[in-house]
Scaffold this motif. Sequence first.
Motif: not given
Length: 127
Positions: A111-119
């Motif tokens: 996962p990208t950093e944006a995916d992690i932040d969104r989750e």
Amino acid sequence: MLMEPKTKNGRVRVGEMPAVGREDYAIRRLAIKQVERVRSFKLHLALFLIGMPVLTGVWALTEYMNADGWPDRFSDSSGPGNWNPWIFWVALIWGGLLAYEAVKTYIGGPPTEADIDREVERLKARR
């Protein structure tokens, strides 16, 4: 150079935090997960490449014996010259599952950093 906790046999303990920054540790954990996914995919690919020829050989031998010779046609009904095509379903389903795992492993990737932040935000909102 990273200082990693090691076991007696020299292997790295995956679950323990090495003496590096928190961000480096998170990236390292993602890399370890990706390596595990790639190894799992390669194992399943090897099983497919070994298993399908063996299974196809068993299928051909049993169908040859049951149909009294080489096939005239593929059919679910038994009779002289009819071969049951179940091996094609096995190859199609097994190959499809393998293709899904390949896409998940190589295209999906970590996962990208944006995916992690969104989750993280989604999980915080559920509290």
